[in-house]
Scaffold this motif. Structure first.
Motif, PDB file in Angstrom:
ATOM      1  N   ALA A  15       3.954  -0.962  12.828  1.00 54.71           N
ATOM      2  CA  ALA A  15       2.758  -0.319  13.381  1.00 54.71           C
ATOM      3  C   ALA A  15       1.729  -1.333  13.878  1.00 54.71           C
ATOM      4  O   ALA A  15       0.673  -0.936  14.373  1.00 54.71           O
ATOM      5  N   ASP A  65       8.752   7.987   6.790  1.00 55.85           N
ATOM      6  CA  ASP A  65       7.709   8.775   7.440  1.00 55.85           C
ATOM      7  C   ASP A  65       8.053   9.002   8.910  1.00 55.85           C
ATOM      8  O   ASP A  65       8.333   8.058   9.656  1.00 55.85           O
ATOM      9  N   GLY A  76       1.591   9.040   8.520  1.00 49.55           N
ATOM     10  CA  GLY A  76       0.668   8.101   9.154  1.00 49.55           C
ATOM     11  C   GLY A  76       0.117   7.021   8.249  1.00 49.55           C
ATOM     12  O   GLY A  76      -0.749   6.240   8.666  1.00 49.55           O
ATOM     13  N   GLY A  78       0.463   3.395   9.531  1.00 48.92           N
ATOM     14  CA  GLY A  78      -0.437   3.153  10.640  1.00 48.92           C
ATOM     15  C   GLY A  78      -1.865   2.914  10.182  1.00 48.92           C
ATOM     16  O   GLY A  78      -2.573   2.059  10.739  1.00 48.92           O
ATOM     17  N   ARG A  79      -2.296   3.650   9.167  1.00 50.79           N
ATOM     18  CA  ARG A  79      -3.643   3.431   8.642  1.00 50.79           C
ATOM     19  C   ARG A  79      -3.755   2.061   7.980  1.00 50.79           C
ATOM     20  O   ARG A  79      -4.781   1.385   8.104  1.00 50.79           O
TER      21      ARG A  79
END
Length: 329
Positions: free
Chosen positions: A23, A170, A315, A318-319
């Motif tokens: 990511a 995920d 997500g 990504g965070r």
């Protein structure tokens, strides 16, 4: 370049680095004593020497209680730190992610490199952890604050981001399980003391013929490279309370029996207690005896799977990447 220290024990730290690296826009160099897993997203995998003490003699490993592992007269430790220092001086990374080592976090920060520390569940209010967390530019908590909010981390809310549980699965499509004669109970083993064995699973099968009990990674059983189809097709999952196992079950959203194993700083016990208190999964203090496995599975089915969403796996990587990129910038 982003530097990333990956602890050599288990596969969880490496899996987490892989998920987050995918990511990130900036390339990642992993520094670790473990071999590079196949297909890992790191641009470079830099092998470090092991830092073990010769024989069983570890002289003053905590340096008077300041750190966790810095024994005197240990050539591997000296070589490891020298290799890290040389890599930092040559590469000048924009940020160093540490997952996990108090000593590496402090060492790199003393070299003037911004540090992001990956938090771990459990009782982490001891002196070494306090030093590392206080020195970090940012802390990533790879779980949901709604489910687990320890006081020692809440005290550092200004530098902490609770990103949710990070699963390598995920966003992955669920395969068609196909027809089955009986529903399956997947049993996820784990490395370390107290792991479930194939003998345990066989005895559960004999005691509860309603299900096909399938061992995945249990001691004495075959290795399963891809557990995602097994997880998604199972009626119930029985597993330990390691962070990656919990995150993967959350991504699959299956009813579960969670059995915490003995780990330093009560890591798995605190995770399991949070899942139980939030009614995410059924929890047992030890692997069920054959006569109680049916009750444990029934409890998991009664709890259901709807609250796995509270772990925020969607997500999460990504965070975490956003936090790291922010520090790098």
């Amino acid at each position: 370049m982003i530097g990333w220290y990956v602890h050599h024990q288990g596969m969880g730290h490496a899996h987490r680095a892989d998920s987050i690296a995918r990511a990130l826009d900036e390339p990642v160099t992993v520094l670790s004593s473990r071999p590079r897993p196949a297909g890992h997203a790191a641009a470079v995998w830099f092998r470090l020497p092991m830092d073990v003490a010769p024989g069983s003699d570890a002289a003053d490993p905590s340096a008077g209680g300041v750190v966790h592992w810095a024994p005197r007269d240990t050539p591997g430790l000296t070589a490891r730190m020298a290799a890290i220092a040389d890599w930092v001086a040559r590469t000048r990374p924009s940020v160093m992610v540490v997952d996990v080592s108090v000593e590496v976090a402090l060492f790199v920060r003393l070299m003037g490199v911004p540090v992001v520390v990956m938090a771990m569940p459990g009782d982490r209010d001891d002196r070494p952890h306090t030093l590392a967390y206080d020195a970090a530019d940012a802390i990533i908590a790879p779980w949901s604050r709604t489910v687990y909010d320890p006081s020692w981390l809440s005290a550092r809310a200004a530098t902490t981001t609770w990103v949710g549980s990070i699963s390598r699965f995920d966003g992955r499509v669920r395969p068609d399980p196909g027809p089955r004669a009986r529903p399956t109970v997947a049993v996820l083993g784990g490395a370390g003391g107290g792991a479930v064995t194939v003998g345990d699973v066989a005895r559960w099968q004999d005691a509860d013929p309603r299900f096909d009990y399938r061992a995945v990674g249990a001691v004495g059983g075959p290795w399963t490279a891809d557990v995602w189809p097994v997880l998604t097709s199972s009626a119930v999952v029985v597993t330990h309370a390691g962070q990656n196992a919990v995150a993967d079950v959350a991504a699959a959203a299956r009813p579960a029996v969670i059995v915490p194993q003995s780990r330093p700083f009560a890591e798995q016990s605190r995770t399991a207690a949070a899942l139980s208190g939030h009614r995410v999964a059924a929890v047992r203090d030890e692997w069920p005896a054959p006569g109680t496995i049916a009750d444990a599975v029934d409890d998991a089915l009664a709890v259901g799977s709807s609250r796995w969403a509270d772990l925020r796996t969607a997500g999460a990587a990504g965070r975490a990447a956003d936090v790291i990129a922010g520090v790098a910038a």
